[in-house]
Design a protein around this motif. Structure first.
Motif, mmCIF file in Angstrom:
data_model
loop_
_atom_site.group_PDB
_atom_site.id
_atom_site.type_symbol
_atom_site.label_atom_id
_atom_site.label_comp_id
_atom_site.label_asym_id
_atom_site.label_seq_id
_atom_site.Cartn_x
_atom_site.Cartn_y
_atom_site.Cartn_z
ATOM 1 N N LYS A 11 3.428 1.571 -1.186
ATOM 2 C CA LYS A 11 4.442 2.048 -0.235
ATOM 3 C C LYS A 11 5.138 3.333 -0.709
ATOM 4 C CE LYS A 11 5.371 -2.575 1.698
ATOM 5 N NZ LYS A 11 6.427 -3.549 2.065
ATOM 6 N N TYR A 51 3.382 -3.330 11.850
ATOM 7 C CA TYR A 51 4.421 -4.346 11.609
ATOM 8 C C TYR A 51 4.910 -5.002 12.905
ATOM 9 C CZ TYR A 51 4.877 -3.340 6.606
ATOM 10 O OH TYR A 51 4.654 -3.222 5.250
ATOM 11 N N HIS A 54 6.809 -8.236 13.229
ATOM 12 C CA HIS A 54 8.224 -8.271 12.843
ATOM 13 C C HIS A 54 9.127 -7.553 13.855
ATOM 14 C CE1 HIS A 54 7.240 -10.032 9.034
ATOM 15 N NE2 HIS A 54 6.577 -8.984 8.604
ATOM 16 N N LEU A 63 12.414 -0.675 8.546
ATOM 17 C CA LEU A 63 11.119 -0.812 7.865
ATOM 18 C C LEU A 63 10.149 0.275 8.339
ATOM 19 C CD1 LEU A 63 9.167 -2.389 6.002
ATOM 20 C CD2 LEU A 63 8.727 -3.939 7.939
ATOM 21 N N ARG A 87 -1.588 -11.525 -3.677
ATOM 22 C CA ARG A 87 -0.214 -11.982 -3.416
ATOM 23 C C ARG A 87 0.462 -12.416 -4.728
ATOM 24 N NH1 ARG A 87 2.054 -10.853 1.573
ATOM 25 N NH2 ARG A 87 3.489 -12.545 1.099
ATOM 26 N N THR A 93 8.490 -11.231 -1.941
ATOM 27 C CA THR A 93 8.953 -10.116 -1.097
ATOM 28 C C THR A 93 10.216 -9.482 -1.671
ATOM 29 O OG1 THR A 93 8.101 -11.348 0.808
ATOM 30 C CG2 THR A 93 9.571 -9.488 1.275
ATOM 31 N N GLU A 112 13.324 -4.193 0.864
ATOM 32 C CA GLU A 112 12.583 -3.304 1.786
ATOM 33 C C GLU A 112 11.618 -2.404 0.994
ATOM 34 O OE1 GLU A 112 14.104 -0.854 5.374
ATOM 35 O OE2 GLU A 112 14.238 0.462 3.626
HETATM 36 N N1 UDP Z 1 11.373 -6.649 4.725
HETATM 37 C C1 UDP Z 1 12.663 -6.135 4.800
HETATM 38 N N2 UDP Z 1 13.711 -7.024 4.877
HETATM 39 C C2 UDP Z 1 13.541 -8.365 4.888
HETATM 40 C C3 UDP Z 1 12.230 -8.886 4.815
HETATM 41 C C4 UDP Z 1 11.167 -8.002 4.736
HETATM 42 O O1 UDP Z 1 12.859 -4.933 4.800
HETATM 43 O O2 UDP Z 1 14.521 -9.102 4.958
HETATM 44 C C5 UDP Z 1 10.232 -5.714 4.652
HETATM 45 C C6 UDP Z 1 9.600 -5.646 3.249
HETATM 46 O O3 UDP Z 1 9.191 -4.295 2.999
HETATM 47 C C7 UDP Z 1 8.409 -6.576 3.411
HETATM 48 C C8 UDP Z 1 7.976 -6.296 4.849
HETATM 49 O O4 UDP Z 1 9.223 -6.136 5.543
HETATM 50 O O5 UDP Z 1 7.408 -6.298 2.453
HETATM 51 C C9 UDP Z 1 7.168 -7.379 5.510
HETATM 52 O O6 UDP Z 1 7.836 -8.593 5.381
HETATM 53 P P1 UDP Z 1 7.052 -9.946 5.025
HETATM 54 O O7 UDP Z 1 8.009 -11.072 5.250
HETATM 55 O O8 UDP Z 1 5.760 -9.962 5.778
HETATM 56 O O9 UDP Z 1 6.818 -9.820 3.442
HETATM 57 P P2 UDP Z 1 5.537 -9.516 2.546
HETATM 58 O O10 UDP Z 1 4.349 -10.205 3.163
HETATM 59 O O11 UDP Z 1 5.383 -8.009 2.488
HETATM 60 O O12 UDP Z 1 5.894 -10.078 1.179
#
Ligand code: UDP
Length: 140
Positions: A11, A51, A54, A63, A87, A93, A112
């Motif tokens: 990122k 995305y 979301h 985001l 993962r 996250t 984020e």
């Molecule tokens: N994200 C964010 N705030 C939150 C949760 C997620 O900004 O409260 C962002 C973060 O960059 C994350 C992406 O949204 O990686 C996608 O979220 P997801 O829950 O799919 O997490 P990931 O699979 O990336 O761990």
């Protein structure tokens, strides 16, 4: 265990801090092979669609802005159990909850700006790979 391919993004917070090589070393040390990779500037439209799942979440607008704030490196990683393995290497996250040694624990700035994306299922990996790569760009 089967050999799988998963989709990864380094990122903008990480490309900005010149961490591409250090993050790639984590993947390679864990036995994942980088079988496709390119540095791109994501468009707003690309990030919105990527995305889309979301779209209703409060963080969606921020985001999309973050993911288009600088270059990203999109990648295909290949290896045994690659989706779950990646993962694990990424960590939780929220970096505050990530295990020691994970990419997010070592490098992420915030929930984020958490340095990497990785597909959460084999089905999504296939969709995400096809979104950014032509078959001829993936060389295993
Ligand atoms: N994200 C964010 N705030 C939150 C949760 C997620 O900004 O409260 C962002 C973060 O960059 C994350 C992406 O949204 O990686 C996608 O979220 P997801 O829950 O799919 O997490 P990931 O699979 O990336 O761990």
């Amino acid at each position: 265990m089967a050999v799988e391919q998963t989709f990864s993004i380094i990122k903008p917070d990480a490309t900005r801090r010149n961490l591409t090589g250090k993050i790639n070393a984590k993947f390679e040390e864990a036995g994942l092979r980088i079988v496709a990779q390119k540095r791109i500037q994501m468009t707003k439209q690309q990030a919105e669609k990527f995305y889309e799942v979301h779209a209703a979440r409060p963080f969606y607008g921020d985001l999309v802005s973050f993911m288009t704030s600088g270059p990203v490196v999109v990648q295909v990683l290949e290896g045994e159990n690659a989706v779950a393995r990646n993962r694990e290497i990424m960590g939780a996250t929220n970096p505050a909850n990530a295990d020691a040694g994970t990419i997010r624990k070592e490098f992420a700035e915030s929930i984020e700006a958490n340095s990497v994306h990785g597909s959460d299922s084999l089905e999504n990996a296939k969709i995400e790979i096809a979104y950014f790569f032509a078959g001829t760009e993936i060389v295993g």
